[in-house]
Design an enzyme around this catalytic site. Structure first.
Site, short mmCIF file in Angstrom:
data_model
loop_
_atom_site.label_atom_id
_atom_site.label_comp_id
_atom_site.label_asym_id
_atom_site.label_seq_id
_atom_site.Cartn_x
_atom_site.Cartn_y
_atom_site.Cartn_z
CD1 TRP A 135 13.26 38.25 60.13
CD2 TRP A 135 15.43 38.28 60.99
NE1 TRP A 135 13.24 37.79 61.48
CE2 TRP A 135 14.37 37.91 61.97
CE3 TRP A 135 16.72 38.41 61.42
CZ2 TRP A 135 14.78 37.62 63.34
CZ3 TRP A 135 17.21 38.14 62.78
CH2 TRP A 135 16.38 37.67 63.48
CG ASN A 136 17.50 33.65 60.29
OD1 ASN A 136 17.01 33.55 59.22
ND2 ASN A 136 17.66 32.63 61.21
CE LYS A 148 6.82 38.82 52.53
NZ LYS A 148 8.34 39.20 53.05
CD GLU A 161 13.91 29.15 67.23
OE1 GLU A 161 12.85 29.56 66.85
OE2 GLU A 161 14.97 28.58 66.59
CB CYS A 170 16.17 28.04 63.19
SG CYS A 170 16.72 27.59 61.70
CD GLU A 182 15.19 25.89 58.42
OE1 GLU A 182 15.11 25.78 59.53
OE2 GLU A 182 16.13 26.53 58.01
N GLY A 234 11.05 29.95 58.67
CA GLY A 234 10.80 31.00 59.36
C GLY A 234 10.03 30.18 60.78
CB SER A 235 7.88 31.69 63.56
OG SER A 235 6.95 31.82 63.03
C1 SIN Z 1 18.32 29.13 59.87
O1 SIN Z 1 18.70 29.67 60.95
O2 SIN Z 1 17.14 29.22 59.38
C2 SIN Z 1 19.44 28.40 59.17
C3 SIN Z 1 20.87 28.33 59.71
C4 SIN Z 1 21.85 27.53 59.05
O3 SIN Z 1 21.59 27.32 57.78
O4 SIN Z 1 22.84 27.53 59.48
#
Ligand code: SIN
Length: 500
Positions: A166-167, A190, A396, A299, A265, A243-244
Site C-alpha cells: 500500500w505504501n 494482487k 523498521e 522500506c 523486496e 512487503g514485510s
Molecule cells: C518501498 O518502500 O518499498 C519502495 C521505496 C522506493 O521505491 O523508493
C-alpha cells in the site's frame, strides 16, 4: 450501507476522468464484481472512498487461466510491438498524472506533490522497460569442442504473479509489471486491499494503450485466499512480492512446492550515518528526504540516525527546526509535507517504538504524540539519545520518527550499522572521499546513498541482501528477473567441418 461510498469524499477527488476510479477487479479483459465487498477508506478522514470486490480462490484461478492462455501470443509478439504498447501506456499514465495522483493521495494519504512524484516514478518504469524490451540480448559462447556451437537465449519465464503493498500504490506495481510485460510474460496482480484504486486505474490505461485481454489481470480481495493460489498454482512460473519480511518468507516457502522463480523486496532497517566532516545542510536535507518521505512509510526510509559526536548537537538542532516546519495535513486540501499514517495499527507501532525508546533513556526533541482525534495522524518526531538496543533501532518503525544515536568512530558506526539481519538501504554523509568509499564497500546493504537521502530511480538496481530480499528491480538487471536463460548446444556434423 446506504452508500457504498461517502459522497462528499468522492466529490473531493474532482477527477477529470471519473471512469479511472473502478470498483471491480480486472480479469481477462473484463471488469469483475462480487458479492462481498471491501471498503477502501481515506486515511486522512477515515471516510469510505469506495469498494472493491473481495475475490477469492476461484477468481484467482480464473485470472491465472487467463494469463496462461494469453501468454503464447504475447510472448510471440515482437519485442518492438510490446515496446510500443508500453510506450503508449507510459504516455497515458503521464497524461493522467493529476487524476492518478489525486486518487493515490485519497486512498493512501501521501501529500499530493509526493503522489505526483510517484506517478512519474511509476511511469518511468513503464518507459524504461518498454525501451529495455528490445535489448533482451542473449549470448554466443565459444564451443568447448571443435564441433560444438553454444548460444544462450533469453525467454520469458511465463505467467508472473505479483503481490504489491500500500505504501507505493502505483510504482511498486509498474516496477514488476512493466519488466514482466516487456519480457513477454503475462501477469496476475494482487494489489494491497488498502489501495486498490491506483492499480485499477493503471489497468484502465493499460487497456487503452493496447494490452490484450488476459495479459494484465488484477484480482482484488483479502491476501490469504489469493496468495494461496498465486504461490501454489503450477501455471504460475514466477512470484514477485514487495512487503514485510515475515510475510515474504512465508510466501517464498509456499512457492517452493512448485519451484517458482521468486523475487522479494522486503523490509529494511536503514542506517543514516552523519560524520563530523559532513556538509550539515546536505545531511539535514538528506535526513528529511529519507526519513519523512511518505510520512516515514518506505522500506528505504532512514530508520536509525547515527551521528558523530562532533556534529551531533548542531545536526539535531537543525533537524528539529526543519521537522517543526513540515506542513502536516490532508493532501487533497492544499500543499502539505506529511500525511496521515495508513491505519491505526501503524500509529500503535509508532507509539510502541517511542515508548520503548523513552523507557531506555531517550528524550523527545519535538513531536512524540498523535495529532487530532480523528484519522491516523502522528506528529513528525525527533528523539535523541536512543539506545542501540531500542526497538526504534532494531525494527523498521515505518513512521515519522527520527531517532538519533551518537557515535565516536568509523569502526564503531560500521559495526552498529551492520548489526542487523536487514540489508536494504543505507546512507552516509561525509566529505572525505576515502571514507565514503570505505563505508560504501563495508556496509552490508544492497544500496548505499552517499551524500544523498534519495536513491530510488528506474535506472538503478533496487533491492536488498540478507533478509531484505532476493533479486533486483529497475535497471537492465530488473528485466532478467522475468527471463529464463536457455542454452542451445549445436553439434556440427564431421562432414560440415571437412567441407569448410
Ligand atoms: C518501498 O518502500 O518499498 C519502495 C521505496 C522506493 O521505491 O523508493
Amino acid at each position: 450501507m446506504s452508500h457504498p461510498h461517502d459522497p462528499a469524499e468522492r466529490a473531493r477527488l474532482a477527477l477529470k476522468r471519473p471512469d479511472l476510479l473502478r470498483e471491480a477487479a480486472w480479469i481477462n479483459g473484463a471488469w469483475v464484481t462480487g458479492e462481498t465487498l471491501i471498503e477502501v477508506t481515506n486515511p486522512a478522514t477515515g471516510k469510505v472512498l469506495g469498494v472493491v470486490p473481495a475475490l477469492g480462490e476461484a477468481e484467482t484461478q480464473d485470472a491465472v487461466a487467463a494469463a496462461a492462455a494469453a501468454f503464447p501470443a504475447w510472448a510471440a509478439r515482437s519485442a518492438r510491438e510490446r515496446s510500443l504498447i508500453l510506450r503508449r501506456w507510459y504516455e497515458l499514465v503521464m497524461a493522467h498524472r493529476d487524476d492518478l495522483a489525486r486518487l493515490m493521495t485519497a486512498e493512501q494519504g501521501k501529500p499530493l506533490a509526493e503522489a505526483q512524484g510517484e506517478v512519474a516514478y511509476a511511469a518511468g518504469f513503464i518507459e524504461w522497460f518498454g525501451e529495455e524490451a528490445r535489448r533482451a540480448y542473449g549470448e554466443v559462447i565459444p564451443g568447448h569442442l571443435a564441433d560444438k556451437r553454444i548460444v544462450v537465449l533469453k525467454q520469458p519465464v511465463g505467467v508472473v504473479a505479483a503481490v504489491t503493498p500500500w505504501n507505493f500504490p502505483a510504482a511498486m506495481i509498474t516496477r514488476k509489471v512493466a519488466p514482466a510485460l516487456a519480457a513477454g510474460c503475462t501477469v496476475v496482480l494482487k494489489p494491497s486491499e488498502l489501495t486498490p484504486f491506483s492499480a485499477l486505474a493503471l489497468a484502465v490505461l493499460g487497456e487503452e494503450a493496447g494490452l490484450p485481454a488476459g495479459v494484465f489481470n488484477i484480482v482484488t480481495g483479502p491476501p490469504a485466499p489469493i496468495g494461496a493460489v498465486l504461490t501454489t498454482d503450477a501455471r504460475v512460473a514466477k512470484f514477485t512480492f514487495t512487503g514485510s519480511t515475515p510475510v515474504g518468507k512465508m510466501l517464498a516457502a509456499a512457492c517452493m512446492g512448485t519451484v517458482k522463480r521468486v523475487s522479494l523486496e522486503l523490509g529494511g532497517n536503514a542506517p543514516f550515518i552523519v560524520f563530523d566532516d559532513a556538509d550539515l545542510d546536505a545531511a539535514v536535507e538528506g535526513a528529511i528526504a529519507s526519513k519523512f518521505r511518505n510520512t516515514g512509510q518506505t522500506c528505504v526510509c532512514a530508520n536509525r540516525l547515527l551521528v558523530q559526536s562532533g556534529i551531533h548537537d548542531a545536526f539535531a538542532a537543525r533537524l528539529v527546526a526543519r521537522v517543526e516546519a513540515l506542513r502536516v495535513g490532508d493532501g487533497l486540501d492544499g500543499p502539505t509535507d506529511q500525511g496521515p499514517l495508513i491505519n491505526a495499527a501503524a500509529v500503535a507501532k509508532v507509539e510502541a517504538h517511542i515508548a520503548d525508546a523513552l523507557a531506555g533513556g531517550a528524550a523527545v526533541m519535538t513531536g512524540g504524540a498523535r495529532r487530532g482525534d480523528q484519522g491516523t495522524w502522528f506528529e513528525p518526531t525527533v528523539l535523541c539519545d536512543v539506545a542501540p538496543a531500542a526497538l526504534l533501532n532494531r525494527e523498521e518503525t515505518f513512521g515519522p520518527v527520527a531517532g538519533l544515536v551518537r557515535f565516536e568512530t568509523e569502526a564503531e558506526v560500521l559495526a552498529m550499522a551492520n548489526d542487523t539481519r536487514a540489508g536494504l538501504a543505507s546512507y552516509v554523509f561525509t566529505r572525505d572521499l576515502d571514507r565514503a568509499w570505505r563505508m560504501g564497500e563495508g556496509l552490508q546493504y544492497g544500496m548505499v546513498g552517499l551524500n544523498t537521502g534519495l536513491i530510488s530511480t528506474e535506472v538503478a538496481p533496487f533491492g536488498g541482501i540478507k533478509e531484505s530480499g532476493l533479486g533486483r528491480e529497475g535497471s537492465h538487471f530488473g528485466l532478467d528477473e522475468y527471463l529464463e536463460l536457455k542454452m542451445m548446444c549445436l553439434g556440427l556434423r564431421p562432414t560440415q567441418l571437412q567441407d569448410s
